[in-house]
Write a protein that holds these residues in place. Structure first.
Motif, mmCIF file in Angstrom:
data_model
loop_
_atom_site.group_PDB
_atom_site.id
_atom_site.type_symbol
_atom_site.label_atom_id
_atom_site.label_comp_id
_atom_site.label_asym_id
_atom_site.label_seq_id
_atom_site.Cartn_x
_atom_site.Cartn_y
_atom_site.Cartn_z
ATOM 1 N N LEU A 22 0.841 -1.205 0.000
ATOM 2 C CA LEU A 22 0.000 0.000 0.000
ATOM 3 C C LEU A 22 0.871 1.248 0.000
ATOM 4 O O LEU A 22 1.939 1.274 0.614
ATOM 5 N N THR A 23 0.407 2.260 -0.724
ATOM 6 C CA THR A 23 1.123 3.542 -0.672
ATOM 7 C C THR A 23 0.872 4.163 0.699
ATOM 8 O O THR A 23 -0.040 3.756 1.425
ATOM 9 N N LEU A 24 1.661 5.180 1.007
ATOM 10 C CA LEU A 24 1.508 5.828 2.315
ATOM 11 C C LEU A 24 0.116 6.381 2.508
ATOM 12 O O LEU A 24 -0.482 6.256 3.572
ATOM 13 N N SER A 25 -0.424 6.983 1.431
ATOM 14 C CA SER A 25 -1.745 7.596 1.599
ATOM 15 C C SER A 25 -2.818 6.514 1.751
ATOM 16 O O SER A 25 -3.770 6.680 2.496
ATOM 17 N N GLU A 26 -2.615 5.381 1.070
ATOM 18 C CA GLU A 26 -3.563 4.274 1.260
ATOM 19 C C GLU A 26 -3.476 3.719 2.696
ATOM 20 O O GLU A 26 -4.488 3.403 3.313
ATOM 21 N N GLN A 27 -2.245 3.659 3.173
ATOM 22 C CA GLN A 27 -2.077 3.188 4.558
ATOM 23 C C GLN A 27 -2.787 4.121 5.535
ATOM 24 O O GLN A 27 -3.434 3.677 6.473
ATOM 25 N N ALA A 28 -2.637 5.427 5.273
ATOM 26 C CA ALA A 28 -3.277 6.413 6.145
ATOM 27 C C ALA A 28 -4.795 6.257 6.099
ATOM 28 O O ALA A 28 -5.468 6.287 7.123
ATOM 29 N N ASP A 29 -5.330 6.053 4.863
ATOM 30 C CA ASP A 29 -6.775 5.870 4.714
ATOM 31 C C ASP A 29 -7.242 4.649 5.488
ATOM 32 O O ASP A 29 -8.270 4.666 6.153
#
Ligand SMILES: [Fe+2]
Ligand SMILES: [Fe+2]
Length: 258
Positions: A10-17
């Motif tokens: 997962l990208t960082l922003s996906e991880q954050a989501d």
């Protein structure tokens, strides 16, 4: 593409989501809010407005009660419940109080040692002596709350009569050139002349800075002293309409919207 998304990291922003999603779930779909103070801790004088948060979380309401991510508090919480569920650490407090107990000091001195840093343990570091004293003022003898308030200042000033010197640790923490603010100097001068000076000074003397991870300390040893010297309200701390009830409620519900 869907397959690729499932197998690549997962990208960082996906991880954050995902994290946000997960926290929401734990919050029973409620929106927990961060007060400005929490954001200032990150170096930002900021807060998210109600409409902005609603827009980000469509269909969700704001949290207006207990935050399910935090340990559950009883309906009528007592001091011990805050020790167990809201103090990030009680080791320093217990070590200090145990030291005072072994030194044969009065119950008021032992209680003052037990509570001297609750400001730090539960709330905020800056001016912790003042915050801690204010929290407990309606429930303890003035000797206890006054002493906790001024230990904030006394910590910085030696008193050779009881073998208390300026803490070496402060030189390490704040540098050799650090000097306390003028309001702390003034507080010290006033405290010097006060009838409870020695109780406050004994907080400093018993303030153990060398943490011994193997020291045997136990909150149970102080339950009776608390019982005799801390007026526990029958409604529970926070619901007893004193000048500090709101502070206990804030510790209970730190992420409530209002
Ligand atoms: Fe302190
Ligand atoms: Fe301390």
């Amino acid at each position: 593409m869907a397959h690729e998304a499932a197998t690549r990291p997962l990208t960082l922003s996906e991880q954050a989501d995902e994290l946000e999603e997960q926290m929401m779930h734990e919050l029973n779909e409620k929106i927990a809010t961060k007060s400005v103070l929490f954001n200032m801790g990150e170096g930002k004088v900021e807060m998210e407005s109600g409409p902005a948060l609603m827009a980000k979380n469509p269909g969700k309401y704001f949290l207006m009660g207990a935050d399910p991510r935090l340990p559950k508090m009883p309906d009528k919480p007592q001091l011990i419940d805050f020790f167990k569920h809201r103090f990030a650490s009680m080791n320093h407090l217990l070590q200090s109080a145990t030291h005072a107990l072994k030194g044969g000091h009065s119950e008021k001195v032992v209680l003052a040692c037990l509570l001297h840093d609750i400001g730090v343990a539960s709330f905020i570091r800056c001016d912790h002596g003042y915050w801690g004293a204010q929290l407990i003022e309606p429930y303890v003898d003035e000797e206890v709350s006054w002493s906790i308030r001024v230990h904030q200042a006394l910590r910085f000033f030696p008193d050779e009569s009881v073998g208390y010197g300026y803490p070496d640790m402060y030189v390490k923490y704040f540098g050799p050139d650090y000097r306390p603010e003028p309001y702390i100097v003034e507080e010290y001068k006033r405290a010097r002349k006060h009838k409870h000076y020695m109780t406050a000074r004994l907080i400093c003397v018993n303030d153990i800075y060398s943490f011994d991870p193997n020291a045997k300390v136990n909150l149970d040893d102080f339950v009776d002293i608390i019982g005799r010297n801390f007026k526990q309200p029958k409604e529970g701390l926070g619901f007893d309409n004193t000048p500090s009830s709101h502070m206990w409620r804030t510790l209970m519900w730190p992420t409530r919207f209002l």
